[in-house]
Design a protein around this motif. Structure first.
Motif, PDB file in Angstrom:
ATOM      1  N   GLY A 149       1.550  19.256   3.726  1.00  0.00           N
ATOM      2  CA  GLY A 149       0.143  19.035   3.385  1.00  0.00           C
ATOM      3  C   GLY A 149      -0.137  17.685   2.746  1.00  0.00           C
ATOM      4  N   LYS A 150       0.891  16.856   2.618  1.00  0.00           N
ATOM      5  CA  LYS A 150       0.687  15.528   2.009  1.00  0.00           C
ATOM      6  C   LYS A 150       0.829  14.433   3.058  1.00  0.00           C
ATOM      7  CE  LYS A 150       0.927  16.137  -2.743  1.00  0.00           C
ATOM      8  NZ  LYS A 150       1.910  17.056  -3.346  1.00  0.00           N
ATOM      9  N   LEU A 151       0.135  13.338   2.836  1.00  0.00           N
ATOM     10  CA  LEU A 151       0.227  12.218   3.778  1.00  0.00           C
ATOM     11  C   LEU A 151       1.486  11.395   3.514  1.00  0.00           C
ATOM     12  CD1 LEU A 151      -3.492  11.019   3.757  1.00  0.00           C
ATOM     13  CD2 LEU A 151      -2.325  12.383   5.507  1.00  0.00           C
ATOM     14  N   VAL A 152       2.112  10.940   4.605  1.00  0.00           N
ATOM     15  CA  VAL A 152       3.294  10.081   4.494  1.00  0.00           C
ATOM     16  C   VAL A 152       3.036   8.831   5.326  1.00  0.00           C
ATOM     17  CG1 VAL A 152       5.769   9.889   4.962  1.00  0.00           C
ATOM     18  CG2 VAL A 152       4.786  12.116   4.350  1.00  0.00           C
ATOM     19  N   ILE A 153       3.086   7.668   4.681  1.00  0.00           N
ATOM     20  CA  ILE A 153       2.912   6.438   5.441  1.00  0.00           C
ATOM     21  C   ILE A 153       4.252   5.998   6.010  1.00  0.00           C
ATOM     22  CG2 ILE A 153       2.296   3.983   5.318  1.00  0.00           C
ATOM     23  CD1 ILE A 153       0.148   4.742   3.285  1.00  0.00           C
ATOM     24  N   GLU A 154       4.299   5.786   7.295  1.00  0.00           N
ATOM     25  CA  GLU A 154       5.520   5.326   7.967  1.00  0.00           C
ATOM     26  C   GLU A 154       5.318   3.852   8.304  1.00  0.00           C
ATOM     27  OE1 GLU A 154       8.247   6.853   8.246  1.00  0.00           O
ATOM     28  OE2 GLU A 154       8.012   8.970   8.777  1.00  0.00           O
ATOM     29  N   SER A 155       5.827   2.996   7.436  1.00  0.00           N
ATOM     30  CA  SER A 155       5.513   1.576   7.601  1.00  0.00           C
ATOM     31  C   SER A 155       6.650   0.789   8.230  1.00  0.00           C
ATOM     32  CB  SER A 155       5.112   0.964   6.258  1.00  0.00           C
ATOM     33  OG  SER A 155       6.068   1.307   5.286  1.00  0.00           O
TER      34      SER A 155
END
Ligand code: BES
Ligand code: MN
Ligand code: ZN
Length: 499
Positions: free
Chosen positions: A24-30
């Protein structure tokens, strides 16, 4: 096309990052970018971003970055070790690229650790940077012009594998986009003759042989299928044969494609609503020629003979009438009960010719035909999954394995023997229509009559997947998709690597 950069010093306008979701949490894949992402999460949450696939969220870039805009492209569920399936990467890159239409430059910082993952990202960019603006006014065209330049931020060293992966992506997307252009081109701008001229122009410097049969040759040499479909049009039919014979070829394949530049249905005239879509009825021919040229450009050691069966299915006092009996190249006679079942007539001749050439060369390892053949395919499998029919399950499995690496969708369908009797007619060897139910399979069973049992054969019905009508997705804009090119190339690559 995309170029590679390892450092993060850039002057690009936009930066593309991945956005995934975990618990339920956002994960930035940079990926390999060095951007600080903490503050961005709050912004994304406030905007209601979800990180789902196909989601694009644009935010102004924070101070200190060279970019002005950050594009977040959805990756779906966060993958362990940031290893995403190739098609997820391809589509995420493609969707971001489409969202960047009209922009000059972008850096793509998407997660990848292998050359193949990198290639998927590059392909997504190459396929996403397509728009058909040929016939639009200048200002509108500008708005819709594809992203001009893309850089992939990568930690991978530019070794031979990485170079080959990028080359594959570049060549393959170039040829898919050529198919899209041809399929999107209206029929008044693309006759069989023009199709041949355009394709021929692409062959210079590829070391392939080109043979063209015009309407006179088609008639005198007995190509009754292609000739009878084309005879009603002022734009005469053609057979385009492209032959790529590399030294030390490991296998010999033949491709045959349906090239109806417009399908009115002939005297079984199609309803006006939706008839315009029949400008796309040459997608099979465009795809098999493009695949052959891509295989030649990539110098894959597999011999390819590709046959585009080109005709325009029109109405006139020369057009084939319902009930006419024609003689195909095979010698088999066909009662044309329905002039709208024209694809199988041109394909019959193409298959016969391909098999004859194959025999002369010592036999075919595979024969693949690609056609926008039946509305029944769309009913059965929908607009994204092509129908796959065969006389050889082993060959079909090889094709499906190659397809798996490309993200193109195919589903095996049967060729039930009992359907053959529905094509019986008292006046000829076979009729061109049989049972209405199972129409995709009936068409396949018709084509099988023109294939010698010992030749491993695949019939691919792409009526639906050749075109996106309403909803763009991943690397596909509205319009032609160019399906089968990437799988045909992948099949050749896998056959070559098996030795
Ligand atoms: N080109 C059409 C098939 C088609 C339909 C392609 C929809 C793309 C989208 C083909 O020539 C055709 O008209 N097939 C007929 C066959 C029938 C008369 C047995 C069809 O599917 O209705
Ligand atoms: Mn038709
Ligand atoms: Zn057709």
């Amino acid at each position: 096309m995309a170029t590679l950069k390892s450092s993060f010093k850039s002057t690009s306008e936009s930066l593309v990052l991945g956005l995934a979701t975990k618990d339920g949490k956002l994960v930035i894949e940079s990926g390999a970018s060095t951007i600080a992402t903490k503050s961005l999460i709050t912004i994304l949450e406030d905007l209601g971003a979800t990180g789902q696939r196909e989601e694009i969220v644009k935010v102004p870039a924070p101070a200190g970055t060279s970019a002005r805009l950050i594009i977040f492209t959805g990756l779906g569920d966060a993958a362990s070790g940031s290893r995403y399936p190739h098609e997820v990467l391809r589509r995420a890159a493609g969707a971001a690229t489409r969202a960047l239409s009209g922009k000059k430059s972008a850096d793509f910082a998407l997660p990848h650790t292998t050359a193949v993952e990198l290639s998927a990202i590059a392909e997504g960019i190459g396929l996403g940077s397509y728009s058909f603006i040929e016939h639009r006014g200048a200002s509108k065209a500008e708005q819709k012009a594809p992203l001009a330049s893309a850089i992939i931020i990568s930690k991978l060293a530019e070794n031979a594998d990485v170079k080959a992966a990028l080359k594959h992506a570049t060549v393959v997307s170039k040829y898919v986009n050529i198919v899209r252009d041809l399929v999107n081109t209206p029929a008044n701008h693309l006759s069989p003759v023009k199709f041949v001229t355009k394709m021929k122009a692409l062959t210079t410097s590829l070391g392939v042989k080109v043979e063209v049969l015009d309407e006179k040759a088609l008639k005198s040499k007995g190509y009754g299928g292609i000739y009878s479909v084309g005879q009603g049009s002022a734009n005469p039919p053609r057979l385009l044969h492209i032959s790529y014979s590399p030294p030390k070829a490991k296998k010999r394949y033949a491709f045959v494609g349906k090239g109806i530049t417009f399908d009115t249905g002939g005297y079984a005239l199609k309803p006006a609503a939706g008839m315009d879509a029949m400008k796309t009825d040459m997608a099979g021919a465009a795809s098999i020629i493009a695949a052959a040229l891509a295989i030649a450009e990539l110098k894959i050691p597999i011999s390819i003979n590709a046959y585009a069966c080109m005709a325009e299915n029109m109405i006139s006092d020369n057009a084939t009438r319902p009930g006419d009996v024609i003689t195909t190249l095979s010698g088999k006679t066909v009662e044309v009960l329905n002039p709208d079942a024209e694809g199988r007539l041109v394909m019959a001749d193409g298959l016969t010719r391909a098999i004859a050439d194959g025999k002369k060369a010592g036999g075919l390892d595979g024969l693949i035909d690609v056609a926008t053949l039946t509305g029944a395919q769309v009913v059965a499998l929908g607009i994204r999954t092509s129908g796959l029919m065969t006389n050889n399950d082993g060959f079909s499995k090889e094709f499906l394995a190659a397809a798996e690496t490309t993200g193109e969708l195919y589903w095996p369908m049967p060729l039930p023997d009992e359907l053959r009797a529905t094509l019986d007619t008292p006046v000829a060897d076979i009729a061109n229509v049989g049972d209405k139910s199972g129409g995709m399979l009936v068409a396949g069973v018709f084509l099988r009559e023109f294939v010698e049992p010992g030749v491993p054969w695949l019939h691919v019905d792409i009526a639906g997947p050749s075109y996106v009508d309403k909803t763009p997705f991943g690397y596909n804009a509205i319009g032609a998709t160019g399906v089968t090119v990437r799988t045909l190339v992948a099949l050749a690559e896998s056959a070559a690597s098996q030795g």
